[in-house]
Scaffold this motif. Structure first.
Motif, PDB file in Angstrom:
ATOM      1  N   ALA A 133      -6.251   6.880   4.589  1.00 46.98           N
ATOM      2  CA  ALA A 133      -4.977   7.456   4.160  1.00 46.98           C
ATOM      3  C   ALA A 133      -4.207   6.491   3.256  1.00 46.98           C
ATOM      4  CB  ALA A 133      -4.126   7.824   5.368  1.00 46.98           C
ATOM      5  N   LEU A 134      -4.763   5.297   3.013  1.00 46.05           N
ATOM      6  CA  LEU A 134      -4.065   4.302   2.203  1.00 46.05           C
ATOM      7  C   LEU A 134      -4.670   4.185   0.819  1.00 46.05           C
ATOM      8  CD1 LEU A 134      -3.713   1.318   4.712  1.00 46.05           C
ATOM      9  CD2 LEU A 134      -2.062   3.118   4.216  1.00 46.05           C
ATOM     10  N   GLU A 135      -3.811   3.806  -0.124  1.00 48.24           N
ATOM     11  CA  GLU A 135      -4.283   3.475  -1.466  1.00 48.24           C
ATOM     12  C   GLU A 135      -3.353   2.417  -2.051  1.00 48.24           C
ATOM     13  OE1 GLU A 135      -2.092   6.988  -4.061  1.00 48.24           O
ATOM     14  OE2 GLU A 135      -4.214   7.123  -3.675  1.00 48.24           O
ATOM     15  N   VAL A 159       0.856  -1.190   0.000  1.00 48.37           N
ATOM     16  CA  VAL A 159       0.000   0.000   0.000  1.00 48.37           C
ATOM     17  C   VAL A 159       0.889   1.235   0.000  1.00 48.37           C
ATOM     18  CG1 VAL A 159      -1.954  -1.097   1.177  1.00 48.37           C
ATOM     19  CG2 VAL A 159      -0.177  -0.012   2.528  1.00 48.37           C
ATOM     20  N   GLN A 160       0.280   2.348  -0.373  1.00 48.47           N
ATOM     21  CA  GLN A 160       0.989   3.616  -0.319  1.00 48.47           C
ATOM     22  C   GLN A 160       0.194   4.550   0.583  1.00 48.47           C
ATOM     23  OE1 GLN A 160       1.453   5.858  -3.973  1.00 48.47           O
ATOM     24  NE2 GLN A 160       3.434   6.604  -3.252  1.00 48.47           N
ATOM     25  N   ILE A 161       0.902   5.229   1.474  1.00 50.55           N
ATOM     26  CA  ILE A 161       0.260   6.185   2.376  1.00 50.55           C
ATOM     27  C   ILE A 161       0.152   7.494   1.625  1.00 50.55           C
ATOM     28  CG2 ILE A 161       0.409   7.340   4.605  1.00 50.55           C
ATOM     29  CD1 ILE A 161       2.115   4.941   5.555  1.00 50.55           C
ATOM     30  N   LYS A 162      -1.063   8.026   1.504  1.00 48.09           N
ATOM     31  CA  LYS A 162      -1.260   9.224   0.680  1.00 48.09           C
ATOM     32  C   LYS A 162      -1.418  10.511   1.477  1.00 48.09           C
ATOM     33  CE  LYS A 162      -6.183   8.383   0.249  1.00 48.09           C
ATOM     34  NZ  LYS A 162      -7.312   8.191  -0.595  1.00 48.09           N
ATOM     35  N   SER A 163      -1.530  10.421   2.816  1.00 48.16           N
ATOM     36  CA  SER A 163      -1.636  11.640   3.621  1.00 48.16           C
ATOM     37  C   SER A 163      -1.039  11.404   4.997  1.00 48.16           C
ATOM     38  CB  SER A 163      -3.096  12.082   3.746  1.00 48.16           C
ATOM     39  OG  SER A 163      -3.841  11.114   4.443  1.00 48.16           O
ATOM     40  N   GLY A 164      -0.743  12.494   5.691  1.00 45.54           N
ATOM     41  CA  GLY A 164      -0.182  12.395   7.031  1.00 45.54           C
ATOM     42  C   GLY A 164       1.326  12.512   7.027  1.00 45.54           C
ATOM     43  N   PRO A 165       1.941  12.275   8.181  1.00 42.34           N
ATOM     44  CA  PRO A 165       3.391  12.451   8.274  1.00 42.34           C
ATOM     45  C   PRO A 165       4.192  11.440   7.449  1.00 42.34           C
ATOM     46  CG  PRO A 165       2.505  11.573  10.329  1.00 42.34           C
ATOM     47  CD  PRO A 165       1.341  11.921   9.458  1.00 42.34           C
TER      48      PRO A 165
END
Length: 166
Positions: A162-164, A120-126
């Motif tokens: 926040a994941l995609e 997965v890729q984290i798309k928002s946040g730290p």
């Protein structure tokens, strides 16, 4: 032929209406879920109707005296189209029942769209724009992912939205 129909109840009378309808020979269904309630700095889990003031009744309009539903204790009215009760579309009640757990509570949590080990890729946040491995659901809104930080895998909790997929 039996169909499911929606019944509007008096305030907080869903269980009472179910009991009285079942005593009259109708099939009644009150879908309930576990609701988190906070009061006086305490949090408790209480049963709550999935559709407040509504229950489902199973009846055969051709062979049962369905107008008896209207005078049942706890019932306000039967949802109708004109003079005839409106049948709930096929499969709706069955789909709700399919989401019940072993104790009869409707599970409102959608399963996450990822499986353990998925990239997965984290798309928002730290940690935005970082790749991770999906591990599991942590709670209602968050999941645990494994990030590679300083040469080792570190479990991190992030919001599910926040994941995609990469």
């Amino acid at each position: 032929m039996k169909h499911w129909y929606a019944v509007h109840t008096h305030p907080q009378s869903e269980e009472k209406a179910c009991r009285h309808l079942e005593r009259q020979g109708f099939g009644a269904y009150l879908p309930r879920y576990r609701k988190q309630r906070r009061h006086a700095r305490r949090t408790e889990i209480v049963p709550a109707p999935l559709f407040p003031r509504y229950i489902f009744v199973e009846a055969d309009l051709d062979n049962q005296r369905w107008r008896a539903i209207l005078s049942t204790v706890g019932v306000s009215y039967l949802v109708c189209h004109g003079d005839q009760p409106a049948a709930v579309p096929e499969g709706i009640v069955e789909a709700i029942r399919a989401r019940e757990d072993d104790e009869g509570w409707v599970d409102l949590n959608e399963p996450p769209p990822f499986r353990q080990g998925d990239r997965v890729q984290i798309k928002s946040g730290p940690f935005s724009d970082m790749d991770a491995l999906f591990q599991c659901r942590a709670d209602k809104d968050r999941v645990t992912v494994l990030l590679t930080l300083l040469g080792r895998a570190v479990p991190v909790r992030v919001p599910l939205n926040a994941l995609e997929a990469p």
